[in-house]
Design an enzyme around this catalytic site. Structure first.
Site, PDB file in Angstrom:
ATOM      1  N   ASP A  33       0.870  -1.197  -0.107  1.00 22.08           N
ATOM      2  CA  ASP A  33       0.178   0.039   0.120  1.00 22.08           C
ATOM      3  C   ASP A  33       0.918   1.166   0.085  1.00 22.08           C
ATOM      4  O   ASP A  33       2.103   1.004   0.473  1.00 22.08           O
ATOM      5  CB  ASP A  33      -0.884  -0.040   1.280  1.00 22.08           C
ATOM      6  N   ASP A  59       4.603   3.304  -3.820  1.00 22.28           N
ATOM      7  CA  ASP A  59       3.999   4.146  -4.958  1.00 22.28           C
ATOM      8  C   ASP A  59       3.565   3.625  -6.129  1.00 22.28           C
ATOM      9  O   ASP A  59       4.566   3.452  -6.747  1.00 22.28           O
ATOM     10  CB  ASP A  59       4.454   5.534  -4.956  1.00 22.28           C
ATOM     11  N   SER A 138     -14.665  -3.009 -11.761  1.00 19.62           N
ATOM     12  CA  SER A 138     -15.628  -2.301 -11.354  1.00 19.62           C
ATOM     13  C   SER A 138     -17.089  -2.437 -12.225  1.00 19.62           C
ATOM     14  O   SER A 138     -16.884  -2.693 -13.515  1.00 19.62           O
ATOM     15  CB  SER A 138     -15.240  -0.756 -11.435  1.00 19.62           C
ATOM     16  N   TYR A 150     -12.630   7.138 -13.955  1.00 21.19           N
ATOM     17  CA  TYR A 150     -12.842   5.733 -13.435  1.00 21.19           C
ATOM     18  C   TYR A 150     -13.229   4.803 -14.133  1.00 21.19           C
ATOM     19  O   TYR A 150     -12.546   3.713 -14.157  1.00 21.19           O
ATOM     20  CB  TYR A 150     -13.706   5.978 -11.994  1.00 21.19           C
ATOM     21  N   LYS A 154     -11.127   1.304 -15.489  1.00 13.89           N
ATOM     22  CA  LYS A 154     -11.679   0.205 -15.058  1.00 13.89           C
ATOM     23  C   LYS A 154     -11.970  -0.704 -16.433  1.00 13.89           C
ATOM     24  O   LYS A 154     -11.971  -1.980 -16.315  1.00 13.89           O
ATOM     25  CB  LYS A 154     -12.892   0.231 -14.169  1.00 13.89           C
TER      26      LYS A 154
END
Length: 245
Positions: A33, A59, A138, A150, A154
């Site tokens: 993370d 990162d 998603s 987004y 996706k």
């Protein structure tokens, strides 16, 4: 042989549930993370339960950092047998409200990072007895969605999932994705939860634990015949509605 499962976005709502699920089945967990402090808290909790979990802050928008991550993982833990690309970035804006930096960050986190991680651990997965990749797409990848950066990223990730099969042709590696609907995680605007529930045939939004269970199945021996697909987990919402229409 112990499975070594790498989880990105491990300090997030879904990532935490996935770390717990895979730790319970006895995997060695490589938890990745960007937020080192939150990540360490997740790792400490898992270790207190007896899990073999290792924290790696990174990162994932930095290609060099991903190369460094692979080197550190190989040195400290060993070869990865399961790669779970769960880290995500959600920009809440329509086309007019999205600048190039926000657009680029969406692509960097949501599709370029999984591409680079697949590339970095490709040889590990090919050499594993049962290699697995599960990407987190998603519902926005397959329906009209008012957050274009987004949704586009996706959709690209779902396409990358299908296209990655050629790199693993003739091996035991499978590459799949999950496409969650609304979940109670920090990424979802819970102020809209009542509306989302009303538009879901199941009468509730899904939980991170349910999505984690599907990911665990796709990473299991029982799912060897499932390859190149994106599994929707949304309680039936997008079968009949759009959450935000």
């Amino acid at each position: 042989m112990v499975s070594v499962t790498l989880v990105t976005g491990a300090a997030g709502g879904l990532g935490t549930a996935v770390v717990d699920r895979f730790a319970q089945r006895g995997d060695t967990i490589v938890a990745v993370d960007r937020d080192a402090e939150l990540l360490q808290a997740v790792v400490d909790t898992s270790r207190a339960r007896g899990a073999d979990v290792h924290a790696f802050a990174a990162d994932l928008t930095d290609a060099a950092a991903i190369g460094d991550l692979a080197a550190r993982v190989h040195e400290r833990v060993g070869r990865v047998t399961t790669l779970l690309n769960l880290a995500g970035y959600l920009h809440r804006g329509r086309v007019a409200d999205t600048d190039l930096d926000q657009w680029s960050r969406s692509l960097d986190v949501n599709v370029t990072a999984p591409f680079l991680l697949t590339k970095a651990f490709r040889d590990d997965l090919r050499e594993a007895t049962r290699g697995r990749i599960v990407n987190c797409s998603s519902i926005s990848a397959s329906v009209g969605y008012p957050l274009p950066a987004y949704a586009a990223s996706k959709a690209a990730l779902s396409s990358l999932t299908r296209s990655s099969l050629f790199d693993f042709w003739g091996t035991s590696v499978t590459v799949n994705a999950v496409a969650p609907g609304a979940m109670r995680t920090p990424m979802v605007d819970i102020a809209n939860e009542a509306s989302m529930v009303a538009k879901t045939p199941g009468g509730r939004i899904v939980t991170p634990q349910e999505v984690a269970a599907t990911i665990a199945f796709l990473a299991s021996d029982d799912a060897q015949g499932i390859n190149g697909v994106t599994v929707t987990i949304d309680g039936g919402a997008t079968a009949v509605f759009s959450y935000l229409a």
